[in-house]
Design an enzyme around this catalytic site. Structure first.
Site, PDB file in Angstrom:
ATOM      1  N   GLN A  97       0.888  -1.194   0.000  1.00 51.21           N
ATOM      2  CA  GLN A  97       0.000   0.000   0.000  1.00 51.21           C
ATOM      3  C   GLN A  97       0.917   1.233   0.000  1.00 51.21           C
ATOM      4  O   GLN A  97       1.040   1.950   0.987  1.00 51.21           O
ATOM      5  CB  GLN A  97      -0.915  -0.041   1.240  1.00 51.21           C
ATOM      6  CG  GLN A  97      -1.888   1.122   1.348  1.00 51.21           C
ATOM      7  CD  GLN A  97      -3.028   1.084   0.334  1.00 51.21           C
ATOM      8  OE1 GLN A  97      -3.382   0.039  -0.174  1.00 51.21           O
ATOM      9  NE2 GLN A  97      -3.593   2.239   0.029  1.00 51.21           N
ATOM     10  N   ASP A 166       3.574 -11.904 -12.688  1.00 51.58           N
ATOM     11  CA  ASP A 166       2.944 -10.656 -13.153  1.00 51.58           C
ATOM     12  C   ASP A 166       4.032  -9.681 -13.593  1.00 51.58           C
ATOM     13  O   ASP A 166       5.231  -9.937 -13.397  1.00 51.58           O
ATOM     14  CB  ASP A 166       2.024 -10.039 -12.083  1.00 51.58           C
ATOM     15  CG  ASP A 166       2.745  -9.746 -10.773  1.00 51.58           C
ATOM     16  OD1 ASP A 166       3.947  -9.425 -10.799  1.00 51.58           O
ATOM     17  OD2 ASP A 166       2.094  -9.839  -9.714  1.00 51.58           O
ATOM     18  N   LYS A 189      -1.083 -10.113 -15.022  1.00 54.31           N
ATOM     19  CA  LYS A 189      -2.115 -10.550 -14.070  1.00 54.31           C
ATOM     20  C   LYS A 189      -3.043  -9.394 -13.755  1.00 54.31           C
ATOM     21  O   LYS A 189      -2.612  -8.243 -13.724  1.00 54.31           O
ATOM     22  CB  LYS A 189      -1.386 -11.027 -12.816  1.00 54.31           C
ATOM     23  CG  LYS A 189      -2.189 -11.108 -11.556  1.00 54.31           C
ATOM     24  CD  LYS A 189      -1.301 -11.341 -10.330  1.00 54.31           C
ATOM     25  CE  LYS A 189      -1.123 -10.077  -9.524  1.00 54.31           C
ATOM     26  NZ  LYS A 189      -0.340 -10.251  -8.292  1.00 54.31           N
TER      27      LYS A 189
END
Ligand code: R5P
Length: 289
Positions: A97, A166, A189
């Site tokens: 985050q 990814d 992804k």
């Protein structure tokens, strides 16, 4: 900071294995912080040795949440007495985050960075999710890669190709592939929610090969499982999952059953920790001296 008699490694309860290995490599003393929990759930922390004037390397992964609190208390126990305090955070939780994806969100990795640098002189992390997080530190802060550790292990196992699950992990697959001198590739992804991802089909030349999928973190295992299914369908002979930080939240190991082997480093220590990043941390500390 000098490596030798005046240096001590202090570990919190989340990083004992890694710290033991680190102290052995550096040939310095290891001190294990005492941690107790009071009846009301509050933590009590004590460093059971006088470290006045020492160069201290404090090691603590900040996952799960109570380990972050333990780090704050260890830093306080050592404040103002050491000649230098280098804080090594092997797994920098909240690193994913690292920006405000939606209005009103906390930038969690900034909030954590600003607090863990209180009572520290420098910070070392291992494979933060995105280097952007390092900009949130105002102290000297370095992120080192756990990929060489994965390359050591996967090289010994005869892996013939590296795949990133990814696009974000492509740079990590490149490091491992280049170190092992084997080809590397990546998938794309899309994350639907915490538990669900969709991986775009992409044809890779994996038939008959021993392939490893590498990433920074395995949490629910969804990202890895989705990549494994494609590689199996395309005829890979063996598929290994390798990550730096093995969180393996509830149900993850079951989700990873398509893999022949699942390994991680000791940044978050568990039964799948097959290789240590201690040599890389030791190298960085030597560079600083
Ligand atoms: C995200 O981009 C990370 O690099 C990992 O791919 C992700 O956090 C893994 O999470 P999970 O195991 O829950 O799919």
């Amino acid at each position: 900071m000098r490596i030798g008699g005046s240096m001590k490694v202090v570990t919190g309860s989340a990083s004992v294995h890694l710290s033991r290995r680190l102290a052995e490599i550096l040939r310095v003393d290891l001190i294990v912080g005492e941690v107790r929990t009071f009846a009301d759930g509050e933590l009590y922390v004590r460093v059971p040795e006088q470290l006045d004037g020492k160069d201290v390397v404090l090691v603590q992964t900040i996952y799960p949440n109570d380990k972050l609190l333990e780090l704050f208390l260890l830093q306080d126990a050592l404040r103002d007495i050491t000649a230098s305090l280098t804080v090594v955070i092997p797994y920098f939780a909240y690193g994913r985050q690292d920006k405000r994806f939606k209005e009103g969100e906390a930038v969690s990795s900034r909030a954590v960075a600003e607090r863990v640098e209180i009572n520290a002189h420098r910070i070392i992390t291992v494979d933060v999710h995105d280097k952007r997080a390092m900009e949130y530190f105002s102290l000297p802060a370095v992120d080192i890669s756990g990929m060489p550790a994965l390359a050591r292990y996967l090289g010994d196992r005869g892996v013939e190709m590296i795949v990133a699950p990814d696009e974000n992990a492509a740079r990590r697959a490149r490091i491992v592939g280049d170190l092992m001198k084997v080809p590397w590739e990546y998938f794309k992804k899309e994350r639907i929610d915490s538990w669900t991802v969709e991986t775009e089909e992409k044809t890779l030349e994996v038939r008959g090969l021993k392939v490893a999928v590498v990433d920074d973190v395995i949490s629910t295992g969804g990202t890895m499982a989705s990549a494994a299914r494609i590689l199996r369908d395309q005829g890979a002979k063996e598929v290994v999952a390798g990550c730096v930080h093995g969180l393996f939240v509830k149900g993850a190991k079951d989700r990873l059953r398509d893999f022949d082997e699942v390994i991680c480093t000791d940044t978050v220590y568990g039964t799948n920790s097959k290789v240590s990043v201690a040599p890389e941390v030791a190298d960085e500390l030597r560079r600083l001296t």
